[in-house]
Design a protein around this motif. Structure first.
Motif, mmCIF file in Angstrom:
data_model
loop_
_atom_site.group_PDB
_atom_site.id
_atom_site.type_symbol
_atom_site.label_atom_id
_atom_site.label_comp_id
_atom_site.label_asym_id
_atom_site.label_seq_id
_atom_site.Cartn_x
_atom_site.Cartn_y
_atom_site.Cartn_z
ATOM 1 N N ASP A 63 59.851 58.014 24.725
ATOM 2 C CA ASP A 63 58.821 58.192 23.705
ATOM 3 C C ASP A 63 58.744 57.001 22.746
ATOM 4 O O ASP A 63 58.182 57.108 21.654
ATOM 5 C CB ASP A 63 59.085 59.460 22.894
ATOM 6 N N ALA A 64 59.306 55.842 23.126
ATOM 7 C CA ALA A 64 59.333 54.683 22.233
ATOM 8 C C ALA A 64 58.848 53.430 22.948
ATOM 9 O O ALA A 64 59.015 53.289 24.163
ATOM 10 C CB ALA A 64 60.742 54.460 21.683
ATOM 11 N N ARG A 65 58.245 52.550 22.179
ATOM 12 C CA ARG A 65 57.823 51.249 22.675
ATOM 13 C C ARG A 65 58.371 50.189 21.729
ATOM 14 O O ARG A 65 58.426 50.382 20.523
ATOM 15 C CB ARG A 65 56.292 51.144 22.733
ATOM 16 N N LEU A 66 58.789 49.076 22.312
ATOM 17 C CA LEU A 66 59.370 47.995 21.524
ATOM 18 C C LEU A 66 58.342 46.885 21.365
ATOM 19 O O LEU A 66 57.828 46.355 22.354
ATOM 20 C CB LEU A 66 60.625 47.439 22.209
ATOM 21 N N LEU A 67 58.034 46.547 20.114
ATOM 22 C CA LEU A 67 57.131 45.443 19.810
ATOM 23 C C LEU A 67 57.963 44.318 19.215
ATOM 24 O O LEU A 67 58.522 44.452 18.124
ATOM 25 C CB LEU A 67 56.051 45.895 18.821
ATOM 26 N N LEU A 68 58.071 43.224 19.942
ATOM 27 C CA LEU A 68 58.927 42.114 19.546
ATOM 28 C C LEU A 68 58.058 40.915 19.187
ATOM 29 O O LEU A 68 57.203 40.507 19.971
ATOM 30 C CB LEU A 68 59.882 41.758 20.686
ATOM 31 N N THR A 69 58.251 40.348 17.984
ATOM 32 C CA THR A 69 57.512 39.158 17.584
ATOM 33 C C THR A 69 58.488 38.039 17.307
ATOM 34 O O THR A 69 59.602 38.254 16.830
ATOM 35 C CB THR A 69 56.663 39.411 16.323
ATOM 36 N N GLY A 70 58.071 36.825 17.620
ATOM 37 C CA GLY A 70 58.930 35.676 17.407
ATOM 38 C C GLY A 70 58.229 34.404 17.816
ATOM 39 O O GLY A 70 57.012 34.377 17.988
ATOM 40 N N THR A 71 58.992 33.336 17.988
ATOM 41 C CA THR A 71 58.428 32.061 18.385
ATOM 42 C C THR A 71 58.072 32.085 19.869
ATOM 43 O O THR A 71 58.502 32.959 20.620
ATOM 44 C CB THR A 71 59.432 30.932 18.121
ATOM 45 N N ARG A 72 57.276 31.107 20.277
ATOM 46 C CA ARG A 72 56.888 31.013 21.681
ATOM 47 C C ARG A 72 58.128 30.756 22.545
ATOM 48 O O ARG A 72 58.861 29.789 22.309
ATOM 49 C CB ARG A 72 55.865 29.895 21.869
ATOM 50 N N PRO A 73 58.418 31.594 23.540
ATOM 51 C CA PRO A 73 59.620 31.396 24.363
ATOM 52 C C PRO A 73 59.487 30.178 25.273
ATOM 53 O O PRO A 73 58.547 30.090 26.061
ATOM 54 C CB PRO A 73 59.697 32.704 25.175
ATOM 55 N N ASP A 74 60.427 29.243 25.156
ATOM 56 C CA ASP A 74 60.397 28.070 26.016
ATOM 57 C C ASP A 74 61.094 28.377 27.338
ATOM 58 O O ASP A 74 61.511 29.517 27.597
ATOM 59 C CB ASP A 74 61.041 26.871 25.321
ATOM 60 N N ALA A 75 61.238 27.363 28.185
ATOM 61 C CA ALA A 75 61.810 27.558 29.516
ATOM 62 C C ALA A 75 63.247 28.067 29.440
ATOM 63 O O ALA A 75 63.657 28.915 30.238
ATOM 64 C CB ALA A 75 61.742 26.256 30.314
ATOM 65 N N ALA A 76 64.017 27.563 28.466
ATOM 66 C CA ALA A 76 65.412 27.983 28.339
ATOM 67 C C ALA A 76 65.504 29.452 27.947
ATOM 68 O O ALA A 76 66.341 30.200 28.471
ATOM 69 C CB ALA A 76 66.125 27.111 27.310
ATOM 70 N N ILE A 77 64.641 29.891 27.032
ATOM 71 C CA ILE A 77 64.640 31.292 26.605
ATOM 72 C C ILE A 77 64.274 32.196 27.764
ATOM 73 O O ILE A 77 64.864 33.273 27.968
ATOM 74 C CB ILE A 77 63.666 31.495 25.434
ATOM 75 N N GLN A 78 63.297 31.795 28.555
ATOM 76 C CA GLN A 78 62.829 32.622 29.657
ATOM 77 C C GLN A 78 63.880 32.812 30.747
ATOM 78 O O GLN A 78 63.747 33.711 31.585
ATOM 79 C CB GLN A 78 61.555 32.013 30.256
ATOM 80 N N LYS A 79 64.943 31.994 30.743
ATOM 81 C CA LYS A 79 66.018 32.135 31.727
ATOM 82 C C LYS A 79 67.116 33.083 31.250
ATOM 83 O O LYS A 79 67.999 33.448 32.028
ATOM 84 C CB LYS A 79 66.619 30.766 32.032
ATOM 85 N N LEU A 80 67.063 33.482 29.968
ATOM 86 C CA LEU A 80 68.088 34.370 29.445
ATOM 87 C C LEU A 80 67.965 35.756 30.063
ATOM 88 O O LEU A 80 66.871 36.212 30.402
ATOM 89 C CB LEU A 80 67.974 34.468 27.918
ATOM 90 N N LYS A 81 69.107 36.427 30.197
ATOM 91 C CA LYS A 81 69.146 37.726 30.875
ATOM 92 C C LYS A 81 68.255 38.752 30.209
ATOM 93 O O LYS A 81 67.489 39.465 30.868
ATOM 94 C CB LYS A 81 70.586 38.241 30.924
#
Length: 262
Positions: free
Chosen positions: A31-49
């Motif tokens: 019954d929950a949704r997560l709304l996450l705001t932050g900086t634009r994810p770069d290539a290194a961030i996108q590789k994180l688990k």
């Protein structure tokens, strides 16, 4: 469903925040949704688990949002004005974009307010001060004007209003740092090219040019070092008082002015 809002200034999470997020991702409530705001994810961030978990699991119902980058911001403001059916001058678009940079909700609120109060009227740059003056997100207008004009009384008055409104110190620091960088650029570069590139128009462009002629370069460079010290205080790395330091920094724009005793 419940909406859980998570604001992240840095997507490279520390040990404890990462553990909490991974725990939630392992068993997300239905019954929950997560709304996450932050900086634009770069290539290194996108590789994180944790990011790959968000990206690959369609059943989580998670959404990642981030504001337009600085170069895209004027286009975003112009498009939002068009959707609201508001005509605006080039100067008004540039000024609204500059002072609302990174704050989607504040910019959208200002545009909607103009559309409701003055339907069918063209938004001009000189209209923005009155339109946004009672919004704590935009009272930074007054501070920026005061520092560029070198008016110490107006500087302290504007800072007092911002503090009373519980404005974010990071926004104040960002504004003062931006003005410092622009002044240094104007002192050493092609003025016309800088004004065109940064989309600066009167009266702000005129105030910047006068301040660049008035302020010693060494003072501006010293103020940049102060920005680094204040940033450490905002991040909790320095326990010394924050607001007196912001006042001292702002008064660096004012010749022969000292911060009053705290």
């Amino acid at each position: 469903p419940r909406i859980l809002l998570l604001r992240l200034s840095d997507l490279r999470l520390g040990k404890d925040p990462l553990a909490a997020l991974e725990f939630w991702l392992a068993r997300p409530p239905q019954d929950a949704r997560l709304l996450l705001t932050g900086t634009r994810p770069d290539a290194a961030i996108q590789k994180l688990k944790w990011f790959q978990t968000l990206d690959q699991c369609e059943t989580l119902g998670l959404v990642i949002l981030y504001p337009p980058e600085a170069s895209d911001w004027p286009l975003w403001v112009e498009e939002r004005l068009r959707r609201a059916k508001v005509d605006a001058s080039r100067e008004a678009i540039a000024l609204l974009a500059e002072h609302s940079l990174g704050n989607v909700s504040a910019a959208d609120q200002a545009i909607r307010r103009w559309a409701e109060l003055y339907p069918g009227q063209c938004l001009e740059a000189e209209d923005l001060h009155d339109l946004l003056g009672d919004n704590s997100q935009f009272s930074i207008f007054d501070l920026s004007d005061a520092v560029l004009q070198g008016n110490p009384h107006a500087v302290l008055h504007s800072l007092g209003r911002l503090r009373d409104a519980e404005a974010e110190p990071v926004l104040i620091l960002w504004t003062l740092h931006r003005d410092l960088v622009l002044l240094l650029q104007l002192q050493e570069g092609n003025t016309a090219e800088i004004l065109r590139r940064e989309r600066l128009f009167p009266p702000r462009s005129e105030r910047l040019q006068r301040a660049a002629r008035r302020l010693p370069r060494q003072r501006l460079r010293q103020a940049l070092f102060q920005c680094q010290e204040i940033d450490a205080r905002i991040k909790g790395q320095d326990a010394r008082p924050l607001w007196p330091a912001l006042a001292d920094l702002a008064l660096q724009f004012c010749q022969n002015s000292k911060v009053p005793a705290q």
